[in-house]
Design a protein around this motif. Sequence first.
Motif, mmCIF file in Angstrom:
data_model
loop_
_atom_site.group_PDB
_atom_site.id
_atom_site.type_symbol
_atom_site.label_atom_id
_atom_site.label_comp_id
_atom_site.label_asym_id
_atom_site.label_seq_id
_atom_site.Cartn_x
_atom_site.Cartn_y
_atom_site.Cartn_z
ATOM 1 N N GLU A 1 0.646 -1.226 -0.282
ATOM 2 C CA GLU A 1 0.321 0.181 0.196
ATOM 3 C C GLU A 1 0.856 1.491 0.299
ATOM 4 O O GLU A 1 2.121 1.015 1.073
ATOM 5 C CB GLU A 1 -0.479 0.245 1.322
ATOM 6 N N ARG A 2 0.461 2.112 -0.614
ATOM 7 C CA ARG A 2 1.064 3.767 -0.226
ATOM 8 C C ARG A 2 0.792 3.335 0.743
ATOM 9 O O ARG A 2 0.923 4.102 1.867
ATOM 10 C CB ARG A 2 0.034 4.650 -1.060
ATOM 11 N N GLU A 3 1.963 4.429 1.097
ATOM 12 C CA GLU A 3 2.803 5.145 2.608
ATOM 13 C C GLU A 3 3.275 6.586 2.911
ATOM 14 O O GLU A 3 3.959 6.753 1.523
ATOM 15 C CB GLU A 3 3.953 4.318 3.265
ATOM 16 N N PHE A 4 3.150 7.329 3.719
ATOM 17 C CA PHE A 4 3.278 8.479 4.050
ATOM 18 C C PHE A 4 4.682 8.072 4.052
ATOM 19 O O PHE A 4 5.913 7.264 5.259
ATOM 20 C CB PHE A 4 3.036 9.317 5.390
ATOM 21 N N VAL A 5 5.697 9.282 4.133
ATOM 22 C CA VAL A 5 7.281 9.163 3.608
ATOM 23 C C VAL A 5 7.533 11.074 4.440
ATOM 24 O O VAL A 5 7.940 10.391 5.460
ATOM 25 C CB VAL A 5 7.904 9.538 2.349
ATOM 26 N N ALA A 6 7.051 11.332 4.484
ATOM 27 C CA ALA A 6 7.066 13.112 4.979
ATOM 28 C C ALA A 6 6.136 14.733 4.650
ATOM 29 O O ALA A 6 5.784 14.331 3.286
ATOM 30 C CB ALA A 6 8.680 13.751 4.254
ATOM 31 N N VAL A 7 5.962 15.520 5.036
ATOM 32 C CA VAL A 7 5.374 16.253 5.046
ATOM 33 C C VAL A 7 5.970 17.380 5.620
ATOM 34 O O VAL A 7 6.795 17.743 6.914
ATOM 35 C CB VAL A 7 3.762 16.473 5.638
ATOM 36 N N ILE A 8 5.550 18.634 5.107
ATOM 37 C CA ILE A 8 6.001 20.277 5.426
ATOM 38 C C ILE A 8 4.719 20.260 5.113
ATOM 39 O O ILE A 8 4.133 21.319 5.160
ATOM 40 C CB ILE A 8 6.916 20.753 4.358
ATOM 41 N N LYS A 9 4.038 21.579 6.499
ATOM 42 C CA LYS A 9 3.147 22.748 6.624
ATOM 43 C C LYS A 9 3.743 23.615 5.684
ATOM 44 O O LYS A 9 4.505 24.087 5.159
ATOM 45 C CB LYS A 9 3.224 23.470 8.264
ATOM 46 N N ARG A 10 2.570 25.057 5.924
ATOM 47 C CA ARG A 10 1.893 25.643 4.468
ATOM 48 C C ARG A 10 3.129 27.001 4.785
ATOM 49 O O ARG A 10 4.060 27.417 4.055
ATOM 50 C CB ARG A 10 1.447 26.767 4.485
ATOM 51 N N GLY A 11 3.395 26.394 6.337
ATOM 52 C CA GLY A 11 4.794 27.679 6.831
ATOM 53 C C GLY A 11 6.280 27.322 6.336
ATOM 54 O O GLY A 11 7.053 28.083 6.804
ATOM 55 N N GLY A 12 6.466 26.016 6.322
ATOM 56 C CA GLY A 12 7.970 25.514 6.640
ATOM 57 C C GLY A 12 7.920 24.798 7.472
ATOM 58 O O GLY A 12 7.428 24.510 8.307
ATOM 59 N N PRO A 13 9.161 24.788 7.783
ATOM 60 C CA PRO A 13 9.282 23.625 9.465
ATOM 61 C C PRO A 13 8.799 23.815 10.398
ATOM 62 O O PRO A 13 7.939 25.681 11.058
ATOM 63 C CB PRO A 13 11.142 23.670 9.591
ATOM 64 N N PRO A 14 8.529 23.080 11.553
ATOM 65 C CA PRO A 14 8.749 22.155 11.432
ATOM 66 C C PRO A 14 8.133 21.087 10.716
ATOM 67 O O PRO A 14 7.002 21.621 9.202
ATOM 68 C CB PRO A 14 8.588 21.024 12.741
ATOM 69 N N ALA A 15 8.522 20.231 10.322
ATOM 70 C CA ALA A 15 8.705 19.110 9.042
ATOM 71 C C ALA A 15 8.473 17.730 10.123
ATOM 72 O O ALA A 15 9.132 17.327 11.124
ATOM 73 C CB ALA A 15 9.435 18.654 7.445
ATOM 74 N N TYR A 16 7.184 16.270 9.362
ATOM 75 C CA TYR A 16 7.585 15.292 10.332
ATOM 76 C C TYR A 16 7.629 14.514 9.470
ATOM 77 O O TYR A 16 6.993 14.272 7.809
ATOM 78 C CB TYR A 16 5.950 15.056 10.109
ATOM 79 N N TYR A 17 8.748 13.296 9.870
ATOM 80 C CA TYR A 17 8.475 11.447 8.756
ATOM 81 C C TYR A 17 7.942 10.325 9.268
ATOM 82 O O TYR A 17 7.848 10.247 10.536
ATOM 83 C CB TYR A 17 10.403 11.789 8.774
ATOM 84 N N ARG A 18 7.653 9.754 8.768
ATOM 85 C CA ARG A 18 8.383 8.459 8.905
ATOM 86 C C ARG A 18 9.357 7.803 9.931
ATOM 87 O O ARG A 18 10.334 8.410 9.511
ATOM 88 C CB ARG A 18 7.630 7.374 7.654
ATOM 89 N N GLN A 19 8.911 7.061 10.362
ATOM 90 C CA GLN A 19 10.716 6.638 11.672
ATOM 91 C C GLN A 19 11.816 5.920 10.404
ATOM 92 O O GLN A 19 12.942 6.027 10.914
ATOM 93 C CB GLN A 19 9.775 5.835 12.296
#
Length: 125
Positions: free
Chosen positions: A43-61
Amino acid sequence: VQLQASGGGLVEPGGSLRLSCAASGFSFRSAAMSWFRQAPGKEREFVAVIKRGGPPAYYRQSVEGRFTIARDNDLNMVYLQMNNLRPEDTAVYYCAARLRSWSGHFDQEAFYDYWGQGTQVTVSS
């Protein structure tokens, strides 16, 4: 709306790639941007996301410390710098955008409003 991903290719384990996603047709500055991936038979899985204003970003472990997501709001671009690549990183990588407010589960596909076509990343010796 268009999200055009590029930069994939074949790389040896331990190598690096930088993926790019060019966005158009919506207010890029107002969108949270992410990368997902889908390996064969999975299945498709999350890798990373960045908010509209920039950091912080979030990642899969499993990519934390190896991958970095970044955005350029002047160029309407989002990037994924991938270092120390492993065979298990082999997948088609997709960029996605969310224009709605930041609420919900950012690691879920339903969180996002728009999707681009994928770019293939193959890590192999």
